[in-house]
Every structure is written in structure tokens, then in C-alpha cells.
Design an enzyme around this catalytic site. Structure first.
Site, PDB file in Angstrom:
ATOM      1  N   TRP A 100       0.734  -1.324  -0.010  1.00  0.00           N
ATOM      2  CA  TRP A 100      -0.043  -0.040   0.049  1.00  0.00           C
ATOM      3  C   TRP A 100       1.169   1.292   0.037  1.00  0.00           C
ATOM      4  O   TRP A 100       0.627   2.198  -0.670  1.00  0.00           O
ATOM      5  CB  TRP A 100      -1.092   0.207   1.333  1.00  0.00           C
ATOM      6  CG  TRP A 100      -1.944  -1.154   1.027  1.00  0.00           C
ATOM      7  CD1 TRP A 100      -2.228  -2.118   1.838  1.00  0.00           C
ATOM      8  CD2 TRP A 100      -3.109  -1.168   0.113  1.00  0.00           C
ATOM      9  NE1 TRP A 100      -3.263  -2.837   1.414  1.00  0.00           N
ATOM     10  CE2 TRP A 100      -3.770  -2.437   0.189  1.00  0.00           C
ATOM     11  CE3 TRP A 100      -3.307  -0.523  -1.117  1.00  0.00           C
ATOM     12  CZ2 TRP A 100      -4.789  -2.604  -0.555  1.00  0.00           C
ATOM     13  CZ3 TRP A 100      -4.343  -0.817  -2.014  1.00  0.00           C
ATOM     14  CH2 TRP A 100      -5.211  -1.955  -1.638  1.00  0.00           C
ATOM     15  N   ASP A 167      -1.841   6.742   6.476  1.00  0.00           N
ATOM     16  CA  ASP A 167      -2.836   5.790   5.900  1.00  0.00           C
ATOM     17  C   ASP A 167      -3.288   4.857   7.171  1.00  0.00           C
ATOM     18  O   ASP A 167      -2.377   4.072   7.531  1.00  0.00           O
ATOM     19  CB  ASP A 167      -2.227   4.973   4.694  1.00  0.00           C
ATOM     20  CG  ASP A 167      -3.267   3.943   4.316  1.00  0.00           C
ATOM     21  OD1 ASP A 167      -4.385   3.896   4.760  1.00  0.00           O
ATOM     22  OD2 ASP A 167      -2.995   3.309   3.239  1.00  0.00           O
ATOM     23  N   LYS A 191     -12.515  -1.764   6.561  1.00  0.00           N
ATOM     24  CA  LYS A 191     -11.691  -2.651   7.482  1.00  0.00           C
ATOM     25  C   LYS A 191     -12.157  -2.440   9.017  1.00  0.00           C
ATOM     26  O   LYS A 191     -12.193  -3.741   9.687  1.00  0.00           O
ATOM     27  CB  LYS A 191     -10.237  -2.478   7.432  1.00  0.00           C
ATOM     28  CG  LYS A 191      -9.496  -3.352   5.926  1.00  0.00           C
ATOM     29  CD  LYS A 191      -8.530  -2.373   5.283  1.00  0.00           C
ATOM     30  CE  LYS A 191      -8.487  -2.905   3.856  1.00  0.00           C
ATOM     31  NZ  LYS A 191      -7.667  -2.145   3.248  1.00  0.00           N
TER      32      LYS A 191
HETATM   33  C1  LIG Z   1      -7.280  -1.634   1.931  1.00  0.00           C
HETATM   34  C2  LIG Z   1      -6.158  -0.793   2.188  1.00  0.00           C
HETATM   35  C3  LIG Z   1      -5.938   0.413   1.082  1.00  0.00           C
HETATM   36  C4  LIG Z   1      -6.974   0.349   0.047  1.00  0.00           C
HETATM   37  O1  LIG Z   1      -8.263   0.951   0.158  1.00  0.00           O
HETATM   38  P1  LIG Z   1      -9.089   1.244  -0.734  1.00  0.00           P
HETATM   39  O2  LIG Z   1     -10.332   1.968  -0.077  1.00  0.00           O
HETATM   40  O3  LIG Z   1      -9.687  -0.162  -1.501  1.00  0.00           O
HETATM   41  O4  LIG Z   1      -8.602   2.124  -1.939  1.00  0.00           O
HETATM   42  C5  LIG Z   1      -5.143   1.352   1.605  1.00  0.00           C
HETATM   43  N1  LIG Z   1      -4.205   1.079   2.324  1.00  0.00           N
HETATM   44  C6  LIG Z   1      -4.400   0.084   3.392  1.00  0.00           C
HETATM   45  C7  LIG Z   1      -3.446   0.129   4.258  1.00  0.00           C
HETATM   46  C8  LIG Z   1      -5.296  -0.818   2.859  1.00  0.00           C
HETATM   47  O5  LIG Z   1      -5.322  -1.649   3.844  1.00  0.00           O
END
Ligand SMILES: *Cc1c(COP(=O)(O)O)cnc(C)c1O
Length: 357
Positions: A100, A167, A191
Site C-alpha cells: 500500500w 494511511d 476494514k
Molecule cells: C485496503 C487498504 C487500502 C486501499 O483501500 P481502498 O479503499 O480499497 O482504496 C489502502 N491502504 C491500506 C493500508 C489498506 O489496507
């Protein structure tokens, strides 16, 4: 239908409270005689949902004054370019802790110079790099606090001299933290908060407005802040569901209680991985994620991998297979996953060991 033990990495397990309240609202929202799908996002009913969701984000995360919370579309992946669009003048620093982070770096390169201050790619992203310097002239420093795919996590709120951007898609609400250390915290809701479709962004307002480039309205955080996430039609149902999860978090005792539960769940599972002769953890011990627990079969038992997966599925375990790019196993044990599910997985590992070791 028997309820499964849901270890899916995302979209992921939600509190039954969230699912039940969403089903009710899909049929009849709060006695309006309309489904939540059918009401205007500008109705007073939905305005109240949005306002309460933002207020609970602020309350639960103890977000200080000077920060705004917005809910947007486009997923965390859209933030990968919205952040540099809004913040990068010339240069930004990134810590590369996994795929990511790698994706975020790729997008930032469209806007200027990206300094990768450190990377754990040398050991397959199995640890968090600790020794590096951040250029003092970087416009911001970006981290991915939880590496969802390889199962490493940053538990510290870094003290840095430039705006810190994080993030937190896969570990928001999992531990107590000091929001005042951050310029932006963002993540996909799917998540730890709600269904896929909404993205939360916590922004420190005074870091905005410093770039010279023109920013399209939808990409400009200031648009969404000034219109209170109502510049365009927000993902209404997703925000409603997220609000239910936030209410559930509060009813449990908030983030301190979630953190306590997450530590218990993670210890239970890692202890079993370390004890069990068949399995071995893949992340460096001090950086082991409390959200995504990654493990593989010991070399001499490698041929049993698919047998174990089948065994686990037979016991009602869903989503224990590792990421398609990694293999092995990954149990995502997010906030809403009950400890009973972790215990069920541990029992499963023990019973499989008894049959095979
Ligand atoms: C799942 C995830 C993403 C991507 O998220 P989307 O909403 O599908 O764009 C980005 N960063 C991390 C750390 C993730 O676990």
C-alpha cells in the site's frame, strides 16, 4: 445459516449491531416511511447522521480543535493522489513498509520529488524500518501505520518536524493515539468502521492552502470541509453504517477498551503460532500487527498448507488464506471480531497439530 468466524481482510467483519441497524434503516429509516437509500442527503434526517458520525469520530479519537473530519468516496486509493495534490509543493518523504505504501509512492511521483526515506522491501516488508532521516524541506512525511498484507504495524505516533500523513485504513480505532501529531489521517472504512464505499479523512486545517497549483473542487479538501462532506452526494448508506459502528465502539467503552481487546486477541493468536510446531509467524516480533496476523507452515510441513485451509473452512473459518501475492495464512482480527473467533482459530490450529505433528 450458522454465523462464520470472519477473518476477511476487507471488506471485513462488522458488529452485528451495525448490520442489524443497517437492515432496519434500509427498510424504514427512523419511522420516515422511507428507506435510507431513498432520502435526500440534504434532508434533516441525513444531516443528523453525518453530524453525529463526525462528532463521534472526534469524540472517540479525541481529535483536537483545528481538525476537520470528512467522509468521501473513492477509497483510500484516491487519497494516494489527493494528498500530494493538496500538500506537495516540491518534495515529499515516504516510508515504504509494503504494497500500500508502494502504491501511495507511485501516485505521489506525479506531483514532485518523492524521497523514500527507508524501505523494508529488502526483507519482504516483514519489519518496520526505524533508522532514517526525514528531509527538513519535505512538505510532508507519509506512513502506512498498518501493513495489511504482510502484517506489520507502527504503534507509535511519530514526532516529526513536517506534517505527518498516515494511511490508517486497517488500524484506525485499534489503539489510543495522539491525533495532534498528525496532519492527515485517512483510510477506507471497510476494514474497521463499516461497509466499503466511504473513506474517512481527518485533516488539520492549517496545513492546507500552501500549494500553488490549481486544485479541482472535488480533489480539494477545503471544498469538502467547507461543505461539511456534502459538496456532492456522499455515500449515504455507508456513512449511516459507519455511524452505527462508532456508536457500538462508544457503548463498549471507546478506544481504550478496543485497544485492550485487540491486545488480548493478538496475544492469543501469536502465542499459539509461536507454540504450535506446525506454524511460524512471518513478521518481525516487535512489529507484529494486532490487526492482520500473518503466518505460514514450517518448512517440513509445507505440503499441509491447503489441507489446513480446508480444515479451517470446515470449522467455519472464513478468509484465513494469505493475500494472493503472499500465500500462507493471514487472519485479520479487526475491532469487530470477537475473541471467541480467535479462540476458535487457535483450537483449530491445535486440533490440526494433534492430527499431523
Ligand atoms: C485496503 C487498504 C487500502 C486501499 O483501500 P481502498 O479503499 O480499497 O482504496 C489502502 N491502504 C491500506 C493500508 C489498506 O489496507
Amino acid at each position: 445459516m450458522t454465523k462464520k468466524h470472519n477473518f476477511n481482510p476487507g471488506p471485513a467483519v462488522l458488529p452485528p449491531f451495525t448490520v442489524d441497524k443497517t437492515i432496519e434503516a434500509l427498510k424504514d429509516y427512523d419511522g420516515t416511511g422511507l428507506s435510507i437509500m431513498e432520502i435526500s442527503h440534504r434532508s434533516k434526517e441525513f444531516q443528523a447522521v453525518m453530524a453525529e458520525a463526525q462528532a463521534l469520530m472526534k469524540e472517540l479519537l479525541e481529535i483536537p480543535m483545528g481538525y476537520s473530519v470528512v467522509f468521501l468516496g473513492g477509497g483510500a486509493s484516491t487519497q494516494f493522489f489527493m494528498i500530494p495534490y493538496n500538500l506537495m509543493k516540491n518534495k515529499a518523504a515516504y516510508l515504504n513498509t509494503g504494497s500500500w505504501a508502494t502504491k501511495a509512492i507511485k501516485e505521489a511521483k506525479f506531483f514532485g520529488e518523492v524521497v523514500e526515506v527507508a524501505s523494508s522491501a529488502d526483507k519482504d516488508f516483514s519489519y518496520i524500518p526505524k533508522d532514517y532521516d526525514i528531509p527538513v524541506d519535505a512538505d510532508y512525511f507519509h506512513i502506512t501505520t498498518n501493513n495489511t498484507i504482510k502484517g506489520t504495524e507502527i504503534f507509535e505516533d511519530y514526532d516529526v518536524a513536517v506534517p505527518l500523513v498516515a494511511d490508517m485504513s486497517s488500524d484506525i480505532f485499534s489503539r489510543q493515539m495522539d491525533v495532534s501529531k498528525y496532519g492527515i489521517i485517512y483510510g477506507g472504512n471497510q476494514k474497521n468502521i463499516g461497509p466499503a464505499g466511504a473513506t474517512f479523512v481527518i485533516v488539520k486545517e492549517d496545513i492546507l492552502g500552501k500549494v500553488d497549483r490549481e486544485i479541482p473542487s472535488m480533489i480539494d479538501y477545503r471544498t469538502h470541509i467547507s461543505k461539511d462532506s456534502m459538496f456532492n452526494t456522499p455515500p449515504v448508506i455507508n456513512i449511516f453504517s459507519a455511524l452505527q459502528t462508532l456508536k457500538w465502539f462508544k457503548s463498549l467503552g471507546g478506544v481504550p477498551e478496543l485497544e485492550k481487546r485487540n491486545i488480548e486477541k493478538a496475544e492469543l493468536l501469536y502465542n499459539e503460532i509461536d507454540r504450535n510446531t506446525l506454524f511460524v509467524g512471518t513478521a518481525a516480533k516487535e512489529d507484529r500487527s494486532r490487526m492482520n496476523v500473518c503466518f505460514i507452515m514450517e518448512d517440513e510441513y509445507k505440503q499441509l498448507e491447503s489441507d489446513f485451509l480446508e480444515f479451517a473452512v470446515g470449522r467455519g473459518m472464513i478468509g484465513v488464506k494469505g493475500h494472493r501475492s503472499v500465500g500462507g495464512f493471514r487472519a485479520s482480527i479487526y475491532n469487530a471480531l470477537p475473541i471467541e473467533s480467535v479462540q476458535a482459530l487457535v483450537d483449530c490450529m491445535q486440533d490440526f497439530e494433534a492430527q499431523h505433528a
